[in-house]
Structure formats: C-alpha cells, structure tokens
Design an enzyme around this catalytic site. Structure first.
Site, PDB file in Angstrom:
ATOM      1  N   HIS A  48       0.976  -1.273  -0.037  1.00 19.58           N
ATOM      2  CA  HIS A  48       0.066   0.023   0.108  1.00 19.58           C
ATOM      3  C   HIS A  48       0.939   1.237  -0.006  1.00 19.58           C
ATOM      4  CE1 HIS A  48       0.345  -1.087   4.354  1.00 19.58           C
ATOM      5  NE2 HIS A  48       0.901   0.287   4.381  1.00 19.58           N
TER       6      HIS A  48
HETATM    7  C1  T46 Z   1       4.507   0.535   6.669  1.00 21.75           C
HETATM    8  C2  T46 Z   1       4.754  -0.679   7.141  1.00 21.75           C
HETATM    9  C3  T46 Z   1       6.197  -0.623   7.603  1.00 21.75           C
HETATM   10  C4  T46 Z   1      -3.136   0.087  13.781  1.00 21.75           C
HETATM   11  O1  T46 Z   1      -3.852  -0.336  14.474  1.00 21.75           O
HETATM   12  N1  T46 Z   1      -2.171   0.922  14.176  1.00 21.75           N
HETATM   13  C5  T46 Z   1      -1.030   1.288  13.522  1.00 21.75           C
HETATM   14  O2  T46 Z   1      -0.293   2.080  14.053  1.00 21.75           O
HETATM   15  C6  T46 Z   1      -0.688   0.617  12.475  1.00 21.75           C
HETATM   16  C7  T46 Z   1       0.418   0.757  11.523  1.00 21.75           C
HETATM   17  C8  T46 Z   1      -1.523  -0.472  11.909  1.00 21.75           C
HETATM   18  N2  T46 Z   1      -2.820  -0.806  12.631  1.00 21.75           N
HETATM   19  C9  T46 Z   1      -3.596  -1.895  12.323  1.00 21.75           C
HETATM   20  C10 T46 Z   1      -4.265  -1.672  11.066  1.00 21.75           C
HETATM   21  C11 T46 Z   1      -4.421  -3.339  10.512  1.00 21.75           C
HETATM   22  O3  T46 Z   1      -5.375  -3.897  10.961  1.00 21.75           O
HETATM   23  O4  T46 Z   1      -2.667  -3.163  12.300  1.00 21.75           O
HETATM   24  C12 T46 Z   1      -2.960  -3.891  11.124  1.00 21.75           C
HETATM   25  C13 T46 Z   1      -1.938  -4.233  10.240  1.00 21.75           C
HETATM   26  O5  T46 Z   1      -1.391  -3.004   9.655  1.00 21.75           O
HETATM   27  P1  T46 Z   1      -0.991  -2.808   7.969  1.00 21.75           P
HETATM   28  O6  T46 Z   1      -1.432  -3.734   7.317  1.00 21.75           O
HETATM   29  O7  T46 Z   1      -0.838  -1.452   7.699  1.00 21.75           O
HETATM   30  O8  T46 Z   1       0.474  -3.433   8.594  1.00 21.75           O
HETATM   31  P2  T46 Z   1       1.837  -3.362   7.360  1.00 21.75           P
HETATM   32  O9  T46 Z   1       2.887  -4.051   8.134  1.00 21.75           O
HETATM   33  O10 T46 Z   1       1.419  -4.040   6.058  1.00 21.75           O
HETATM   34  O11 T46 Z   1       2.236  -1.951   7.029  1.00 21.75           O
HETATM   35  C14 T46 Z   1       2.800  -1.107   8.125  1.00 21.75           C
HETATM   36  C15 T46 Z   1       2.216   0.380   7.712  1.00 21.75           C
HETATM   37  O12 T46 Z   1       0.854   0.393   7.629  1.00 21.75           O
HETATM   38  C16 T46 Z   1       2.976   0.728   6.642  1.00 21.75           C
HETATM   39  O13 T46 Z   1       2.912   2.284   6.420  1.00 21.75           O
HETATM   40  O14 T46 Z   1       5.211   1.397   6.212  1.00 21.75           O
HETATM   41  O15 T46 Z   1       3.950  -0.927   8.320  1.00 21.75           O
END
Ligand code: T46
Length: 131
Positions: A48
């Site tokens: 994303h």
């Molecule tokens: C990036 C990489 C390095 C939260 O509730 N709070 C938070 O601060 C974050 C980052 C996520 N969440 C929740 C949202 C989703 O339900 O945790 C779940 C997993 O999040 P996400 O799919 O965004 O995780 P990654 O590892 O794919 O990506 C994250 C960041 O979104 C992204 O900006 O650079 O970590």
C-alpha cells in the site's frame, strides 16, 4: 530515490547504543511509534501507499527487503543495519519481504493512525502519482 537517515550510534566494549531525538534526527514531528515483529518466514507486509504519512523505518534487529515505488521510479532496498533509517515519503508504494527470523522493524510515523490515509489499490496509486 530512496532516502536514508543515519542514526547516531555509540559503540563501546559493552555493545552499541543507537539513539533517536525527535525533530533532530528525524525530519518530522513523531506522533506515533510502532514495531513489527514475529513475522513468519515467507510473509510479506505492506502492499500500500499513504496519502500524507511520512515514516522512518529501521531494522532494529534482523533484516528485510523493501520494494519502493514513487513518481521517480522503483527501487529495492535491503534493511539490515539498526543505525540506518529508510525515510518513506508520502505517495510511496511499499512492499516488505525476506524477513529474517527474529526481525524487529521499528517505525517512526508523522501522524496518528488513520485508515483513511491508506491507498490500498495499486491502480489508484499509479493514477495519483501521474498527476
Ligand atoms: C508501513 C509498514 C512498515 C494499527 O492499528 N495501528 C498502527 O499504527 C498500524 C501501523 C496498523 N494498525 C492496524 C491496521 C491493520 O489492521 O494493524 C493492522 C496491520 O496494519 P498494516 O496492514 O498497515 O501493516 P503493514 O505491516 O502491512 O504496514 C505497516 C504500515 O501501515 C505501513 O505504512 O510502512 O508497516
């Protein structure tokens, strides 16, 4: 096109101490800190971009690969040093893979969490960076 932030590292016979000072070391106000750990072998994260969010990501332990894309092109970066941060600007597509066992990915973020800031569809992202 990838930009990095060098984190000050103090080394002595007891090991390394890497330090981060908000708005000195990191070029934005830090509103949120999170870390990713316990990543299973072969798992991929990211896939994303963000509309406004700026982040610095650090391999605090272990290593992983970040594939980046923005209006300037694509690049692949291996993160394997705890004293080097990768600055992820807004409108940057990121995919993270090749996590080594025991990796801890520390992330410093410029904004509080907001689902509305995510761009999850690659086609929409490509359209946005064309403008
Ligand atoms: C990036 C990489 C390095 C939260 O509730 N709070 C938070 O601060 C974050 C980052 C996520 N969440 C929740 C949202 C989703 O339900 O945790 C779940 C997993 O999040 P996400 O799919 O965004 O995780 P990654 O590892 O794919 O990506 C994250 C960041 O979104 C992204 O900006 O650079 O970590």
């Amino acid at each position: 096109m990838a930009s990095f932030v060098q984190l000050p590292n103090v080394v002595d016979f007891r090991g390394d101490l890497t330090h981060i000072e908000a708005e000195k070391t990191i070029p934005f106000e830090i509103k949120r800190v999170y870390f990713i750990h316990g990543v299973p072998v072969g798992a991929e994260r990211g896939g994303h971009a963000h509309k406004n969010l700026k982040q610095v990501i650090i391999a605090a332990a272990g290593s992983f690969t970040v594939s980046l894309e923005n209006s300037e092109g694509r690049e692949e970066v291996v993160m394997d040093s705890p004293d080097r941060g990768l600055y992820l600007h807004a409108l940057t597509w990121r995919e993270m893979s090749n996590f080594s066992p025991g990796t801890v990915c520390l992330v410093l973020a410029s904004e509080y969490f907001s689902e509305n800031d995510y761009i999850r569809e690659y086609d929409v992202f490509k359209e946005m960076i064309r403008i």
